[in-house]
Design a protein around this motif. Structure first.
Motif, mmCIF file in Angstrom:
data_model
loop_
_atom_site.group_PDB
_atom_site.id
_atom_site.type_symbol
_atom_site.label_atom_id
_atom_site.label_comp_id
_atom_site.label_asym_id
_atom_site.label_seq_id
_atom_site.Cartn_x
_atom_site.Cartn_y
_atom_site.Cartn_z
ATOM 1 N N LEU A 181 0.823 -1.200 0.000
ATOM 2 C CA LEU A 181 0.000 0.000 0.000
ATOM 3 C C LEU A 181 0.861 1.256 0.000
ATOM 4 N N CYS A 182 0.263 2.312 -0.545
ATOM 5 C CA CYS A 182 0.888 3.632 -0.518
ATOM 6 C C CYS A 182 -0.205 4.629 -0.129
ATOM 7 N N PHE A 183 0.191 5.695 0.610
ATOM 8 C CA PHE A 183 -0.780 6.666 1.112
ATOM 9 C C PHE A 183 -0.535 8.024 0.474
ATOM 10 N N THR A 184 -1.635 8.784 0.259
ATOM 11 C CA THR A 184 -1.530 10.138 -0.276
ATOM 12 C C THR A 184 -2.687 10.980 0.231
ATOM 13 N N GLY A 185 -2.384 12.263 0.445
ATOM 14 C CA GLY A 185 -3.438 13.214 0.806
ATOM 15 C C GLY A 185 -3.754 13.286 2.285
ATOM 16 N N PHE A 186 -2.971 12.669 3.165
ATOM 17 C CA PHE A 186 -3.249 12.696 4.600
ATOM 18 C C PHE A 186 -2.416 13.806 5.254
ATOM 19 N N ARG A 187 -3.102 14.716 5.916
ATOM 20 C CA ARG A 187 -2.430 15.838 6.555
ATOM 21 C C ARG A 187 -2.245 15.618 8.059
ATOM 22 N N PHE A 227 -1.641 10.140 -7.018
ATOM 23 C CA PHE A 227 -2.973 9.804 -7.545
ATOM 24 C C PHE A 227 -2.911 9.626 -9.051
ATOM 25 N N ARG A 228 -2.216 10.514 -9.753
ATOM 26 C CA ARG A 228 -2.117 10.432 -11.211
ATOM 27 C C ARG A 228 -1.349 9.176 -11.634
ATOM 28 N N ILE A 229 -0.292 8.858 -10.900
ATOM 29 C CA ILE A 229 0.480 7.657 -11.237
ATOM 30 C C ILE A 229 -0.382 6.412 -11.065
ATOM 31 N N ALA A 230 -1.145 6.362 -9.982
ATOM 32 C CA ALA A 230 -2.014 5.212 -9.737
ATOM 33 C C ALA A 230 -3.055 5.065 -10.833
ATOM 34 N N VAL A 231 -3.612 6.188 -11.295
ATOM 35 C CA VAL A 231 -4.599 6.136 -12.383
ATOM 36 C C VAL A 231 -3.951 5.611 -13.651
ATOM 37 N N SER A 232 -2.763 6.115 -13.958
ATOM 38 C CA SER A 232 -2.088 5.688 -15.188
ATOM 39 C C SER A 232 -1.697 4.218 -15.138
ATOM 40 N N LEU A 233 -1.365 3.710 -13.944
ATOM 41 C CA LEU A 233 -0.978 2.303 -13.810
ATOM 42 C C LEU A 233 -2.175 1.385 -13.627
ATOM 43 N N GLY A 234 -3.351 1.956 -13.435
ATOM 44 C CA GLY A 234 -4.534 1.133 -13.189
ATOM 45 C C GLY A 234 -4.570 0.558 -11.784
#
Length: 914
Positions: A181-187, A227-234
């Motif tokens: 797992l990888c996390f993004t957007g948590f402040r 987020f963009r990388i995850a979308v591009s990688l599916g």
């Protein structure tokens, strides 16, 4: 590498894997050096250590847990061997291996933390089983870097017969084992630490950077590079709730957090944090898209609202935005909307930004061809040129050019048969393309004056070629992408659903590709004696084999598409994206899949037409009859259980209502689509002002006019009385003869008018049929679109829109002025009477009943009254005689003088006959 690893010249040391064994660079750098089979070598250098299981507090009271432990004999421990490549250098190579440690029996129970010190011994690798990962005992063990596992781990290993897994971190269950797992957007750091801890407790691994090794991205927002990388990688993008809910189910055996049924409920919807507005769409489309927006986690507002984050534009309609968008507003094409739903993730806006189209010079519309000169000859000539221009545009391929492997050795569709590939072409309609006049080694050139048989054969090839292209579109645009592995967001449809929808389409495509190639070879090397019937006889068995599996289950295929489109938004988006592509001609998948159902009846009609234009001495005459018979057998076999009573009843009603209706209108594949009441505006198909009824069927158009006088009733063989036929048959026209549908613009002198550009295969000239719709129930626009759609289906073209042209009434000399005036009605009545009397006094073929009926109608229409009994007697005597020599022919005199001398003529004729 294994040999190098065993080299004695290198400095080597071996150690147990530390806490970073699963997610550090150790496993990455050691990947190329990983070897299996070094276990014995490593075990020789390591001290023999036993694994001791310690049951903490409540865990020691669980009988099920103790029973499970007895079946688990060993524990797998990863070991890392570090070997320096050369002495004196810091460059190291890392090798990972697995050591099996036996579990010591009996098990030890620990009631309190105070007992921990007495149990801590270097002779044992202690593994503590703790029921609660949040109490004080767990925290104390965690601080002392002890191996801690939960009961679900033991129960799961015992059930599967696997060794106890080694974990440097506390491991309560394995529901996230093998997940990265990888996390993004948590402040908030506290929230992130809590989530990371729970993932570790469930066996998951955390990565700092999002790359191809990450199996899931946990996102708290829909922005950022990760987020963009995850979308591009599916990569699936999940909400934080996914982890919390998985932890709630930690005690369930065999539970896996990555299964679709559980995971899909917590995916980040494509339009989360998005507020959309829609511009340029119809009310129905807009409502549908707004509903989809809410289903996919977004909201919508009217166009122009400052709170909107995205403006979705129908780029084919909107040429200019009604306002200047702000910098924070994304103005995107509709493909972004449907693409996001299909990918199950918000697509990158930069790829779909709407840009104001550079309006190139548009083609000259038909209105520019208006004829303003008073010279009637020039009008006719320019009108003929206008019709010819429209005709040249009708044979264009509905698909963009697609190169074939054999393109260098065979002629393409455009070069072979199309009269014109572009509207600017200067080739006149009716001329033989140069490519067709090239002689081959085994054939003679096609004559410049094309025969009717060649015209029908050309049409057969064109429709077959279009049909093959549509089948290729179905396979390449729909079936293949749905069957592809590794789709973003997972499979759109299940394999059984794909099989139900497409059935034997690939087999049908293979058969018709062969038929098309044979027809192409025949047309290129044309000779009147060439046999077209042999081609279809050759593949008749293949047709019988491939068509029934598809046609018989077409309704099921259609229902599956409708059901999946409603239940699966990604499939709905997939269909919307493809429907907008030029290859589909804006047709839905259901509309394209109905082509195989319609194809064989269409081929049978064309072969029947070809037979009519084949000479009796031509050997292909009998072959065509056999081919038609074989196709009928195929269709009979297909349609036995597919006949619909209601559809047939409608056709029978038309046959009974139209006097002289052709018997071949009755067909099992044919269905009535629409009935339209009109008035003829030209000389074709009947006189101006005649009331004409158009019956649109799925493959033909029945044209009938209103009967001037209806006599008697019809009694069916079963004794049921039917009303008399109120219409008179004029023409049954195949839809393939309609080359253009003209939408006549509304003006003061022209209202609700349209026209059809028709070209029968045996005619060299174009015929224009113009009508005025008299019923307001069906809008003219809907009628014309419906007509174009069925014409396109008949000729196997996908772009029905290209069949319609908008034109000024002056361009085609069409007007509806004074159609309902008294003078116009009187003029039409005189014209009708003139024709009746002319037919009545013909010397060649005048039935007695027709003569009597014409004379009666002529008198009543002119004088406005019924004939007297004396006149009836005179006309009766007149019709019973065999000599009409004393009656001058009305065709030799003017109509006014004829009607002035009508009484005198009748009297003199009667005297002469008596």
């Amino acid at each position: 590498m294994a040999d190098n690893a065993g080299s004695t010249s290198s400095t080597e040391r071996t150690s147990l894997a530390d806490s970073s064994i699963f997610d550090s660079k150790v496993t990455e750098t050691s990947k190329e050096n990983l070897f299996v089979g070094s276990t014995s070598y490593v075990e020789e250098e390591m001290p023999q250590i036993e694994t001791r299981v310690i049951l903490v507090q409540e865990a020691g009271k669980q009988e099920e847990l103790i029973k499970a432990l007895k079946s688990v004999k060993i524990m797998e421990v990863p070991v890392i061997k570090i070997r320096e490549s050369c002495p004196g250098k810091s460059d190291e190579k890392l090798i990972k291996s697995i050591v099996n440690m036996e579990i010591k029996v009996p098990f030890v129970k620990m009631a309190s933390v105070e007992e921990f010190e007495s149990l801590d011994s270097p002779e044992f690798e202690n593994v503590f089983i703790v029921m609660n990962f949040q109490d004080a005992v767990f925290n104390e063990l965690y601080k002392n870097d002890c191996r801690v596992i939960g009961p679900p781990v033991v129960l799961n290993c015992a059930q599967k017969g696997e060794p106890l897994p080694f974990s440097c971190r506390p491991l309560y269950c394995t529901s996230m084992m093998n997940l990265t797992l990888c996390f993004t957007g948590f402040r908030k750091k506290e929230e992130l630490v809590r989530l990371v801890t729970l993932v570790h407790h469930m066996g998951g691994v955390i990565r700092k950077d999002c790359n191809s090794k990450v199996t899931h991205l946990v996102a708290n927002c829909t922005q950022g590079e990760k987020f963009r990388i995850a979308v591009s990688l599916g990569t699936p993008i999940m909400k934080p709730e996914w982890i919390y809910k998985a932890w709630e189910r930690r005690n369930e055996q065999d539970f896996c957090a990555s299964v679709d049924d559980f995971r899909n409920d917590f995916k980040v919807p494509p339009f989360q944090d998005c507020i959309l507005s829609f511009l340029g769409f119809s009310d129905e489309e807009k409502t549908n898209m707004e509903e989809m927006t809410e289903m996919q986690g977004g909201n919508y507002l009217p166009v122009g609202d400052e709170r909107c984050t995205h403006l979705v534009v129908e780029e084919n309609i909107v040429k200019e935005l009604p306002f200047e968008p702000s910098k924070k507003l994304y103005v995107v094409k509709q493909e972004w909307f449907w693409g996001s739903i299909q990918m199950d993730a918000r697509a990158g806006e930069t790829m779909y930004l709407y840009e104001k189209a550079n309006t190139p010079e548009l083609k000259k519309s038909v209105s520019l061809l208006s004829l303003n000169t008073p010279n009637s000859n020039r009008k006719r000539r320019r009108l003929k040129e206008t019709l010819a221009q429209l005709s040249r545009e009708t044979d264009m391929s509905p698909f963009p050019p697609r190169k074939r492997p054999s393109a260098e050795h065979s002629l393409s569709i455009g070069s072979l048969l199309d009269i014109s590939n572009t509207p600017e072409s200067s080739i006149n309609y009716g001329e033989t393309p140069k490519s067709c006049t090239k002689s081959s080694k085994n054939s003679t050139p096609v004559p410049s004056k094309q025969s009717a048989r060649w015209q029908v054969a050309k049409e057969l090839y064109q429709t077959e070629s279009n049909y093959v292209n549509i089948l290729a579109t179905i396979i390449q645009l729909f079936q293949v992408p749905l069957e592809e592995e590794g789709q973003r967001g997972g499979p759109i449809l299940a394999p059984e659903e794909i099989k139900t929808i497409f059935g034997s389409i690939p087999d049908i495509f293979d058969v018709h590709t062969k038929i098309k190639d044979d027809l192409e070879d025949l047309i290129v090397n044309w000779d009147e004696s060439k046999s077209i019937g042999d081609i279809f006889l050759k593949y008749s068995k293949d047709l019988v084999k491939t068509y029934p599996p598809f046609v018989n289950f077409f309704e099921m295929s259609k229902e599956t598409i409708i059901k999946c489109e409603k239940q699966k938004p990604r499939f709905h988006a997939f269909l919307k994206i493809n429907q907008a592509k030029p290859e589909c001609g804006r047709q839905s998948l259901v509309e394209l899949l109905i082509r195989p159902v319609q194809r064989l009846p269409s081929v049978a009609l064309l072969l029947n037409d070809l037979k009519k234009h084949t000479a009796e001495e031509n050997p292909d005459k009998s072959t065509l009859e056999k081919a038609i018979g074989s196709l009928k057998e195929v269709m009979t076999h297909i349609n036995e259980d597919k006949r619909k009573t209601e559809a047939q009843k409608q056709i029978f009603d038309v046959v009974y209502e139209v006097d002289g209706c052709p018997a071949n209108l009755l067909s099992s594949h044919r269905s009535l689509v629409q009935r339209v009441e009109t008035i003829s505006l030209g000389e074709h198909p009947c006189d101006r002002g005649e009331q004409v009824t158009l019956f649109l069927f799925n493959d033909c158009l029945e044209i009938a006019r209103k009967r001037h006088k209806v006599i008697g009733t019809f009694r069916s063989p079963h004794g049921h009385t039917r009303p008399p036929a109120s219409l008179k048959h004029i023409h049954l026209m195949p839809l393939s003869q309609i080359k253009k549908v003209l939408d006549i613009r509304e003006t003061e002198d022209c209202h609700n008018a349209f026209a059809l550009l028709v070209r029968p295969p045996t005619e060299q000239a174009n015929v224009l049929l113009s009508f005025q719709m008299t019923s307001e129930e069906l809008p003219k626009e809907n009628w014309l679109k419906m007509l174009c759609r069925h014409v396109a289906n008949t000729i196997c073209k996908a772009d029905a829109e290209n069949l319609m042209y908008t034109a000024d009434p002056e361009s085609f000399e069409v007007n509806t002025k004074d159609m309902d005036s008294t003078l116009s009605r009187a003029s039409r009545a005189i014209k009708k009477t003139s024709k009746k009397v002319t037919r009545a006094f013909s010397f060649s073929k005048t039935p007695k009943r027709a003569l009597r009926r014409a004379l009666m109608a002529s008198q009543s229409s002119v004088e406005g009254r019924s004939p007297s009994s004396n006149e009836k007697h005179v006309m009766s005597r007149l019709s019973s005689t065999s000599s009409l020599a004393g009656i001058p022919s009305p065709s030799l005199v003017s109509l006014p003088s004829f009607f002035e001398r009508r009484s005198h003529t009748l009297s003199r004729s009667t005297t002469h006959l008596i």
